[in-house]
Design a protein around this motif. Structure first.
Motif, mmCIF file in Angstrom:
data_model
loop_
_atom_site.group_PDB
_atom_site.id
_atom_site.type_symbol
_atom_site.label_atom_id
_atom_site.label_comp_id
_atom_site.label_asym_id
_atom_site.label_seq_id
_atom_site.Cartn_x
_atom_site.Cartn_y
_atom_site.Cartn_z
ATOM 1 N N VAL A 62 -50.242 10.800 36.326
ATOM 2 C CA VAL A 62 -50.190 10.040 37.580
ATOM 3 C C VAL A 62 -51.480 9.254 37.805
ATOM 4 N N PHE A 63 -52.586 9.697 37.197
ATOM 5 C CA PHE A 63 -53.869 9.014 37.393
ATOM 6 C C PHE A 63 -54.226 8.195 36.155
ATOM 7 N N SER A 64 -54.469 6.918 36.380
ATOM 8 C CA SER A 64 -54.922 6.060 35.295
ATOM 9 C C SER A 64 -56.421 6.203 35.069
ATOM 10 N N GLU A 65 -57.149 6.643 36.103
ATOM 11 C CA GLU A 65 -58.578 6.876 35.975
ATOM 12 C C GLU A 65 -59.000 7.946 36.967
ATOM 13 N N VAL A 66 -59.940 8.776 36.549
ATOM 14 C CA VAL A 66 -60.496 9.823 37.407
ATOM 15 C C VAL A 66 -62.005 9.643 37.421
ATOM 16 N N ILE A 67 -62.594 9.543 38.624
ATOM 17 C CA ILE A 67 -64.016 9.246 38.767
ATOM 18 C C ILE A 67 -64.732 10.426 39.409
ATOM 19 N N ASP A 68 -65.773 10.905 38.745
ATOM 20 C CA ASP A 68 -66.665 11.902 39.327
ATOM 21 C C ASP A 68 -67.539 11.167 40.338
#
Length: 323
Positions: free
Chosen positions: A33-39
């Motif tokens: 579902v997530f194209s990108e995950v950012i810390d």
């Protein structure tokens, strides 16, 4: 693995930083579902620990703000820690403040959804109280992921998480790096920043012999192996020999550091020969050594060692007298 064992692994996470970097961010990146995950850690995070971005060619990107907490979220614990009030404040910040990160567009972006996630339990009363605080905001999409739902996601997307993770590994590895890995060049008269052992380490040339008593010079005809290759050998017992200053201790420390960085490797314990002589139970002694430089009890570590492979790196055999 039993549900109780999975819970024990989750509860062994010792900090929100560890929760974020070692579980949540890798887990979210496994979700389609997530194209990108950012810390999102930083001075302008505004209560949002992680940002998940969902994109589609047919609609605008959607942004999910994750608020992470370690431990239980209950009204009972709020009496001492005000945890529910803290979470409520973070939710309000996530609602009101645009998401800011170098990877995000410059335009003001507000979260489409806020998810509160914890490795502990979220009581029904705490969840109800938080939802009630935002009942007047019909546009807020608020959700909660506690221990039970987190386990469901891990089981589906990352089942090896429980098997690969040892509760004491992260704290032990970090302490090991701090205790073994720093080389201070100032002490050598060099005005440069401290370097790690790995930065400057040159692997020793190791040659295999059937017996340490061998006086054969046939090793000159053999191919040398590295310290890392040494750990891949199937021999249950190996002895490293050299003259004084030959690098035996440094090699053992480097092996301990390398092995501790890999979660699926042996549990490496660097210890002195005198520790072996003074102990009736080597595994208990190894557990005590790990306990002294980690956040876990010796009993918990001992139980963990019973189900994993132990790599004992014993230094100083040439410094003791055996009668």
């Amino acid at each position: 693995m039993l549900e109780s064992e999975k819970i024990k692994v989750l509860e062994s996470i010792s900090s929100e930083t560890e929760l974020r970097t070692e579980l949540v961010v890798p887990l979210l990146r496994k979700m389609s579902v997530f194209s990108e995950v950012i810390d999102n850690q930083g001075a302008e995070e505004a209560g949002v620990d992680v940002i998940g971005i969902s994109t589609s060619p047919f609609k605008k990107p959607e942004y999910t703000a994750f608020i992470l907490k370690r431990g239980d979220i209950t009204l009972k614990s709020a009496d001492k820690k005000n945890i529910v009030n803290i979470v409520e404040t973070q939710i309000r910040m996530a609602m009101r403040h645009p998401l800011t990160h170098p990877k995000l567009p410059a335009s003001n972006i507000l979260a489409n959804r806020v998810i509160v996630l914890t490795n502990g339990k979220i009581s029904n009363n705490a969840e109800y109280a938080l939802k009630k605080s935002f009942a007047s905001n019909s546009e807020l999409n608020l959700d909660f992921v506690g221990q039970d739902r987190l386990i469901q996601h891990i089981d589906e997307l990352w089942p090896r998480f429980y098997e690969d993770r040892r509760p004491f590994l992260s704290s032990y590895a970090q302490k090991l790096l701090n205790s073994l890995d720093i080389v201070n060049f100032d002490q050598l008269g060099q005005a440069i920043r401290p370097r790690t052992l790995t930065d400057i380490y040159v692997d020793a040339l190791l040659y295999e012999e059937e017996s340490p008593q061998s006086n054969s010079f046939s090793f000159f005809e053999k191919e040398p192996i590295s310290g890392e290759q040494l750990c891949k050998k199937s021999h249950p017992l190996m002895v490293i020999t050299s003259g004084p200053g030959g690098g035996k201790s440094t090699l053992l420390k480097e092996i301990a550091i390398t092995e501790s960085k890999h979660e699926n490797s042996h549990v490496a314990v660097y210890m002195h020969a005198r520790d072996i002589l003074e102990s009736r139970d080597i595994q208990r002694k190894a557990s005590k050594i790990l306990s002294e430089i980690s956040n876990d009890s010796a009993d918990d570590i001992y139980d963990e060692l019973n189900s994993t492979k132990l790599l004992l790196l014993v230094d100083g055999l040439d410094e003791i007298a055996i009668f």
